[in-house]
Motif scaffolding. Structure first.
Motif, PDB file in Angstrom:
ATOM      1  N   GLY A   1       0.804  -1.226   0.000  1.00 23.08           N
ATOM      2  CA  GLY A   1       0.000   0.000   0.000  1.00 23.08           C
ATOM      3  C   GLY A   1       0.836   1.273   0.000  1.00 23.08           C
ATOM      4  O   GLY A   1       0.421   2.296   0.557  1.00 23.08           O
ATOM      5  N   CYS A   2       1.994   1.213  -0.638  1.00 23.38           N
ATOM      6  CA  CYS A   2       2.851   2.412  -0.681  1.00 23.38           C
ATOM      7  C   CYS A   2       2.372   3.392  -1.751  1.00 23.38           C
ATOM      8  O   CYS A   2       1.765   3.002  -2.751  1.00 23.38           O
ATOM      9  N   ALA A   3       2.686   4.664  -1.509  1.00 21.72           N
ATOM     10  CA  ALA A   3       2.324   5.703  -2.472  1.00 21.72           C
ATOM     11  C   ALA A   3       3.350   5.790  -3.596  1.00 21.72           C
ATOM     12  O   ALA A   3       3.009   6.105  -4.740  1.00 21.72           O
ATOM     13  N   TYR A   4       4.625   5.523  -3.253  1.00 22.16           N
ATOM     14  CA  TYR A   4       5.718   5.625  -4.230  1.00 22.16           C
ATOM     15  C   TYR A   4       6.803   4.596  -3.919  1.00 22.16           C
ATOM     16  O   TYR A   4       6.972   4.204  -2.769  1.00 22.16           O
ATOM     17  N   GLY A   5       7.539   4.243  -4.969  1.00 24.28           N
ATOM     18  CA  GLY A   5       8.824   3.587  -4.782  1.00 24.28           C
ATOM     19  C   GLY A   5       9.890   4.659  -4.912  1.00 24.28           C
ATOM     20  O   GLY A   5       9.707   5.609  -5.691  1.00 24.28           O
ATOM     21  N   LEU A   6      10.970   4.549  -4.142  1.00 23.50           N
ATOM     22  CA  LEU A   6      12.027   5.565  -4.218  1.00 23.50           C
ATOM     23  C   LEU A   6      13.378   4.872  -4.135  1.00 23.50           C
ATOM     24  O   LEU A   6      13.601   4.041  -3.251  1.00 23.50           O
ATOM     25  N   LEU A   7      14.240   5.198  -5.084  1.00 27.31           N
ATOM     26  CA  LEU A   7      15.606   4.669  -5.007  1.00 27.31           C
ATOM     27  C   LEU A   7      16.614   5.762  -5.305  1.00 27.31           C
ATOM     28  O   LEU A   7      16.315   6.762  -5.962  1.00 27.31           O
ATOM     29  N   LEU A   8      17.807   5.549  -4.776  1.00 29.16           N
ATOM     30  CA  LEU A   8      18.920   6.477  -4.985  1.00 29.16           C
ATOM     31  C   LEU A   8      19.932   5.732  -5.829  1.00 29.16           C
ATOM     32  O   LEU A   8      20.242   4.581  -5.523  1.00 29.16           O
ATOM     33  N   CYS A   9      20.409   6.366  -6.899  1.00 25.86           N
ATOM     34  CA  CYS A   9      21.363   5.617  -7.721  1.00 25.86           C
ATOM     35  C   CYS A   9      22.360   6.520  -8.430  1.00 25.86           C
ATOM     36  O   CYS A   9      22.146   7.719  -8.585  1.00 25.86           O
ATOM     37  N   ALA A  10      23.449   5.887  -8.825  1.00 29.56           N
ATOM     38  CA  ALA A  10      24.495   6.579  -9.577  1.00 29.56           C
ATOM     39  C   ALA A  10      24.043   6.735 -11.031  1.00 29.56           C
ATOM     40  O   ALA A  10      23.141   6.029 -11.499  1.00 29.56           O
ATOM     41  N   ASP A  11      24.696   7.660 -11.746  1.00 29.39           N
ATOM     42  CA  ASP A  11      24.331   7.962 -13.133  1.00 29.39           C
ATOM     43  C   ASP A  11      24.262   6.719 -14.029  1.00 29.39           C
ATOM     44  O   ASP A  11      23.364   6.604 -14.860  1.00 29.39           O
ATOM     45  N   ALA A  12      25.217   5.812 -13.846  1.00 30.02           N
ATOM     46  CA  ALA A  12      25.338   4.670 -14.766  1.00 30.02           C
ATOM     47  C   ALA A  12      24.075   3.822 -14.814  1.00 30.02           C
ATOM     48  O   ALA A  12      23.762   3.227 -15.842  1.00 30.02           O
ATOM     49  N   LEU A  13      23.352   3.766 -13.693  1.00 30.92           N
ATOM     50  CA  LEU A  13      22.189   2.886 -13.634  1.00 30.92           C
ATOM     51  C   LEU A  13      20.884   3.560 -14.070  1.00 30.92           C
ATOM     52  O   LEU A  13      19.834   2.901 -14.122  1.00 30.92           O
ATOM     53  N   LEU A  14      20.942   4.865 -14.394  1.00 33.94           N
ATOM     54  CA  LEU A  14      19.709   5.574 -14.781  1.00 33.94           C
ATOM     55  C   LEU A  14      18.985   4.895 -15.951  1.00 33.94           C
ATOM     56  O   LEU A  14      17.771   4.687 -15.889  1.00 33.94           O
ATOM     57  N   PRO A  15      19.700   4.532 -17.026  1.00 38.97           N
ATOM     58  CA  PRO A  15      18.987   3.914 -18.156  1.00 38.97           C
ATOM     59  C   PRO A  15      18.334   2.580 -17.780  1.00 38.97           C
ATOM     60  O   PRO A  15      17.226   2.275 -18.231  1.00 38.97           O
ATOM     61  N   PHE A  16      19.028   1.821 -16.943  1.00 35.89           N
ATOM     62  CA  PHE A  16      18.507   0.513 -16.523  1.00 35.89           C
ATOM     63  C   PHE A  16      17.171   0.687 -15.785  1.00 35.89           C
ATOM     64  O   PHE A  16      16.170   0.070 -16.138  1.00 35.89           O
ATOM     65  N   TYR A  17      17.152   1.563 -14.770  1.00 35.85           N
ATOM     66  CA  TYR A  17      15.911   1.754 -14.007  1.00 35.85           C
ATOM     67  C   TYR A  17      14.843   2.472 -14.851  1.00 35.85           C
ATOM     68  O   TYR A  17      13.646   2.204 -14.683  1.00 35.85           O
ATOM     69  N   SER A  18      15.264   3.354 -15.743  1.00 28.85           N
ATOM     70  CA  SER A  18      14.284   4.040 -16.603  1.00 28.85           C
ATOM     71  C   SER A  18      13.525   3.033 -17.460  1.00 28.85           C
ATOM     72  O   SER A  18      12.314   3.153 -17.649  1.00 28.85           O
ATOM     73  N   ARG A  19      14.251   2.053 -17.976  1.00 28.20           N
ATOM     74  CA  ARG A  19      13.598   1.022 -18.790  1.00 28.20           C
ATOM     75  C   ARG A  19      12.525   0.269 -18.015  1.00 28.20           C
ATOM     76  O   ARG A  19      11.616  -0.312 -18.577  1.00 28.20           O
ATOM     77  N   LEU A  20      12.690   0.259 -16.678  1.00 27.92           N
ATOM     78  CA  LEU A  20      11.750  -0.489 -15.836  1.00 27.92           C
ATOM     79  C   LEU A  20      10.664   0.407 -15.252  1.00 27.92           C
ATOM     80  O   LEU A  20       9.973   0.028 -14.311  1.00 27.92           O
ATOM     81  N   GLY A  21      10.554   1.631 -15.797  1.00 31.72           N
ATOM     82  CA  GLY A  21       9.429   2.488 -15.421  1.00 31.72           C
ATOM     83  C   GLY A  21       9.730   3.524 -14.354  1.00 31.72           C
ATOM     84  O   GLY A  21       8.842   4.271 -13.955  1.00 31.72           O
ATOM     85  N   TRP A  22      10.980   3.557 -13.857  1.00 34.04           N
ATOM     86  CA  TRP A  22      11.347   4.571 -12.866  1.00 34.04           C
ATOM     87  C   TRP A  22      11.696   5.873 -13.586  1.00 34.04           C
ATOM     88  O   TRP A  22      12.126   5.849 -14.738  1.00 34.04           O
ATOM     89  N   TYR A  23      11.519   7.014 -12.924  1.00 35.63           N
ATOM     90  CA  TYR A  23      11.942   8.284 -13.535  1.00 35.63           C
ATOM     91  C   TYR A  23      12.731   9.079 -12.506  1.00 35.63           C
ATOM     92  O   TYR A  23      12.516   8.963 -11.295  1.00 35.63           O
ATOM     93  N   SER A  24      13.652   9.891 -13.000  1.00 35.90           N
ATOM     94  CA  SER A  24      14.523  10.608 -12.072  1.00 35.90           C
ATOM     95  C   SER A  24      14.030  12.032 -11.875  1.00 35.90           C
ATOM     96  O   SER A  24      13.442  12.641 -12.782  1.00 35.90           O
TER      97      SER A  24
END
Ligand SMILES: CC(C)(COP(=O)(O)OP(=O)(O)OC[C@H]1O[C@@H](n2cnc3c(N)ncnc32)[C@H](O)[C@@H]1OP(=O)(O)O)[C@@H](O)C(=O)NCCC(=O)NCCS
Length: 173
Positions: free
Chosen positions: A106-129
């Motif tokens: 029942g969370c409102a959001y998922g939140l992660l902290l990451c280095a630049d290199a992983l941005l494309p990987f998480y973006s592909r999975l629906g996360w946005y920065s």
């Protein structure tokens, strides 16, 4: 096979295996070594046979976002042991994380902290920065400002939010 387990109910042996992987991946990273980190509440696992092919931790937290408090699922320690990389396991676990954190927790959001290199990987999975967003977290020495990327995951169908101020209200993940 995928599994979701409360971290507190893991066997000592499984916990030792996970801690060993975390140590191998992040134990030598100064940013990680120099800070105190939140304890996970949940762990999501993918298995290949009896072996752990990927896992990630979930930290539950009441996070302040632009002055309001939301139940947030913090994702960290996404790790695929070397022998299992490049087979889609981490993507599979992260896709599985979405229904878990929104429908079950029942969370409102998922939140992660990451280095630049992983941005494309998480973006592909629906996360946005988030851009132009300050994020603070607790340390024994006081409040600290995080200066890398904050990414959010939204429940299905929700319009993106673009907050400017986030406080994790506790240790980071
Ligand atoms: C990142 C990680 C979890 C990916 O696991 P995986 O099971 O191999 O992931 P998938 O098979 O679903 O996807 C692979 C994709 O991840 C991305 N990726 C993996 N490692 C990456 C890195 N260091 N930098 C940028 N992208 C990376 C690539 O896009 C890769 O695609 P490719 O195989 O076509 O190059 C794994 O490489 C790992 O454990 N790395 C060390 C720990 C870590 O950095 N975790 C993430 C930060 S918390």
């Amino acid at each position: 096979m995928m599994k979701t387990e409360a971290y507190s109910s893991l066997s000592a042996a499984t916990r030792a295996v996970l801690e060993q992987y975390v140590e191998e991946e992040f134990g030598q990273v100064p940013f990680v070594q120099e800070r105190e980190w939140a304890r996970p509440d949940w762990v999501l696992l993918a298995y290949e046979g009896d072996a752990i092919a990927t896992f990630c931790h979930v930290v539950l937290r009441e996070v302040s976002i632009d002055g309001q408090t939301y139940k947030v699922a913090g994702i960290n320690n996404v790790i695929t042991p070397k022998a299992y990389r490049g087979k889609g396991y981490a993507s599979q676990v992260l896709r599985q994380a979405a229904p878990f954190i929104f429908s079950q927790l029942g969370c409102a959001y998922g939140l992660l902290l990451c280095a630049d290199a992983l941005l494309p990987f998480y973006s592909r999975l629906g996360w946005y920065s988030l851009s132009n967003c300050t994020l603070y977290y607790h340390q024994p020495t006081g409040e600290q400002l995080y200066d890398s990327n904050t990414m959010l995951l939204l429940p299905p169908g929700q319009q993106p939010i673009r907050p400017q101020h986030i406080h994790l209200n506790g240790l980071p993940w």
